[in-house]
Design a protein around this motif. Structure first.
Motif, PDB file in Angstrom:
ATOM      1  N   ALA A 134       0.819  -1.214   0.000  1.00 46.68           N
ATOM      2  CA  ALA A 134       0.000   0.000   0.000  1.00 46.68           C
ATOM      3  C   ALA A 134       0.854   1.266   0.000  1.00 46.68           C
ATOM      4  CB  ALA A 134      -0.932   0.001   1.210  1.00 46.68           C
ATOM      5  N   GLN A 135       2.131   1.124   0.345  1.00 48.31           N
ATOM      6  CA  GLN A 135       3.035   2.276   0.390  1.00 48.31           C
ATOM      7  C   GLN A 135       3.774   2.501  -0.932  1.00 48.31           C
ATOM      8  OE1 GLN A 135       2.907   4.153   3.218  1.00 48.31           O
ATOM      9  NE2 GLN A 135       1.368   2.614   3.816  1.00 48.31           N
ATOM     10  N   LEU A 136       3.592   1.625  -1.897  1.00 51.35           N
ATOM     11  CA  LEU A 136       4.297   1.771  -3.173  1.00 51.35           C
ATOM     12  C   LEU A 136       3.787   3.005  -3.924  1.00 51.35           C
ATOM     13  CD1 LEU A 136       4.383  -1.938  -4.442  1.00 51.35           C
ATOM     14  CD2 LEU A 136       6.193  -0.676  -3.261  1.00 51.35           C
ATOM     15  N   PRO A 137       4.664   3.668  -4.689  1.00 52.72           N
ATOM     16  CA  PRO A 137       4.254   4.879  -5.410  1.00 52.72           C
ATOM     17  C   PRO A 137       3.271   4.613  -6.542  1.00 52.72           C
ATOM     18  CG  PRO A 137       6.509   4.259  -5.992  1.00 52.72           C
ATOM     19  CD  PRO A 137       6.112   3.402  -4.835  1.00 52.72           C
ATOM     20  N   ARG A 138       3.219   3.385  -7.031  1.00 52.86           N
ATOM     21  CA  ARG A 138       2.257   3.011  -8.073  1.00 52.86           C
ATOM     22  C   ARG A 138       2.106   1.498  -8.081  1.00 52.86           C
ATOM     23  NH1 ARG A 138       4.267   1.848 -13.686  1.00 52.86           N
ATOM     24  NH2 ARG A 138       6.420   1.141 -13.456  1.00 52.86           N
ATOM     25  N   ARG A 139       1.117   0.994  -8.807  1.00 52.81           N
ATOM     26  CA  ARG A 139       0.876  -0.436  -8.909  1.00 52.81           C
ATOM     27  C   ARG A 139       1.251  -0.907 -10.329  1.00 52.81           C
ATOM     28  NH1 ARG A 139      -2.021  -2.629  -4.776  1.00 52.81           N
ATOM     29  NH2 ARG A 139      -2.681  -4.399  -6.071  1.00 52.81           N
ATOM     30  N   PRO A 140       2.411  -1.510 -10.489  1.00 46.57           N
ATOM     31  CA  PRO A 140       2.838  -1.958 -11.824  1.00 46.57           C
ATOM     32  C   PRO A 140       1.901  -3.021 -12.401  1.00 46.57           C
ATOM     33  CG  PRO A 140       4.670  -1.977 -10.260  1.00 46.57           C
ATOM     34  CD  PRO A 140       3.427  -1.789  -9.463  1.00 46.57           C
ATOM     35  N   ARG A 141       1.776  -3.005 -13.713  1.00 45.52           N
ATOM     36  CA  ARG A 141       1.005  -4.018 -14.431  1.00 45.52           C
ATOM     37  C   ARG A 141       1.915  -5.226 -14.673  1.00 45.52           C
ATOM     38  NH1 ARG A 141      -3.401  -2.766 -17.104  1.00 45.52           N
ATOM     39  NH2 ARG A 141      -2.786  -3.810 -19.046  1.00 45.52           N
ATOM     40  N   VAL A 142       1.412  -6.413 -14.337  1.00 45.81           N
ATOM     41  CA  VAL A 142       2.247  -7.618 -14.332  1.00 45.81           C
ATOM     42  C   VAL A 142       1.663  -8.694 -15.257  1.00 45.81           C
ATOM     43  CG1 VAL A 142       3.270  -9.433 -12.906  1.00 45.81           C
ATOM     44  CG2 VAL A 142       2.891  -7.144 -11.932  1.00 45.81           C
ATOM     45  N   TYR A 143       2.528  -9.226 -16.115  1.00 43.47           N
ATOM     46  CA  TYR A 143       2.169 -10.412 -16.896  1.00 43.47           C
ATOM     47  C   TYR A 143       2.929 -11.587 -16.306  1.00 43.47           C
ATOM     48  CZ  TYR A 143       2.304 -13.922 -20.627  1.00 43.47           C
ATOM     49  OH  TYR A 143       2.222 -15.097 -21.336  1.00 43.47           O
TER      50      TYR A 143
END
Length: 268
Positions: A134-143
């Motif tokens: 929840a502290q990450l600056p963004r949520r990367p898109r993962v394949y």
């Protein structure tokens, strides 16, 4: 000793759970794919693969219970049942299902308290990782890719762990499909269109080759490939629906996702 005393584990996760709760003396045979815990490979005879088993060798061990996983082991289960062996085939596919599996297996062997402690520890670890994510600056898109030829996307518990770890699975609709054949990508170019920031491979039974993934036609335009974010997570810690996925597998996902989130965050 209450409960079954001579257990054959047809997959790795019951072996890992039984060792973790101190009930390893009940195990008389294991899967040849077992790597966790390491001592199991040294101590127990290997009597099965995933889709096949040495039925005669299993029967020679005089088991009072065989434990397996998924419909893929239906033929093995049938052969053992016809031979008079009691069989439990679990078919859990979610993070919640893995935690429940720990509790059910513990209850089955009369070790409910130890299993509850392991399940609670897993739940606490999941909550800890969720807070860090929840502290990450963004949520990367993962394949996430389970297999390369044909490409198969990640199963449900993997997609859930990706979200817990701070990422977004780019094929959430496929993760709900329990059978691998329903997660085959007929058009690999769909990965290009969904533009993942991070590609994670875990090719069950063989080494992941990032350079082969990066060399696929048109994949050089994918953000993950352009920025060198194509990584492997070993299948024993992510593709087994047991404790490994909830601890080491989740931690490995979070490390990769956090690095991708930091690298892709806007400059301050």
């Amino acid at each position: 000793m209450a409960g079954p005393r001579r257990i054959v584990c047809l997959t790795e996760e019951p072996t890992e759970v039984l060792y973790a709760i101190g009930e390893q003396d009940r195990i008389v045979g294991i899967s040849g794919f077992t790597v966790r815990p390491p001592q199991a490979r040294r101590e127990k005879p290997k009597v099965s693969a995933f889709t096949s088993a040495k039925i005669d060798a299993i029967l020679a061990l005089e088991p009072d219970l065989a434990i397996g996983f998924s419909d893929i082991q239906a033929d093995i289960a049938q052969a053992l049942i016809r031979a008079g062996v009691e069989v439990w085939i679990s078919n859990h596919r979610s993070v919640e299902g893995i935690v429940d599996y720990i509790r059910r297996l513990g209850g089955l062997v009369g070790a409910a308290a130890a299993a509850e402690a392991l399940a609670a520890r897993a739940e606490a670890h999941i909550a800890q990782v969720r807070r860090a994510a929840a502290q990450l600056p963004r949520r990367p898109r993962v394949y996430f890719e389970e297999w390369d030829d044909p490409p198969i996307t990640g199963i449900r518990w993997v997609a859930e762990l990706i979200r817990i770890a701070g990422g977004e699975d780019v094929f959430p609709e496929r993760a709900e499909k329990s059978l691998a054949r329903d997660r085959i990508l007929a058009d690999p170019a769909e990965v290009i269109r969904r533009a993942p920031d991070l590609i994670i491979g875990s090719w069950c039974g063989k080494r992941f080759r990032p350079e082969q993934v990066a060399a696929r036609p048109g994949w050089d335009t994918i953000p993950a490939v352009r920025h060198g974010r194509v990584h492997e997570i070993k299948s024993p810690i992510i593709l087994q629906p047991g404790p490994a996925a909830l601890f080491d597998g989740l931690d490995a996902l979070h490390r990769l996702i956090a690095a991708a989130a930091d690298e892709g965050a806007p400059a301050a």
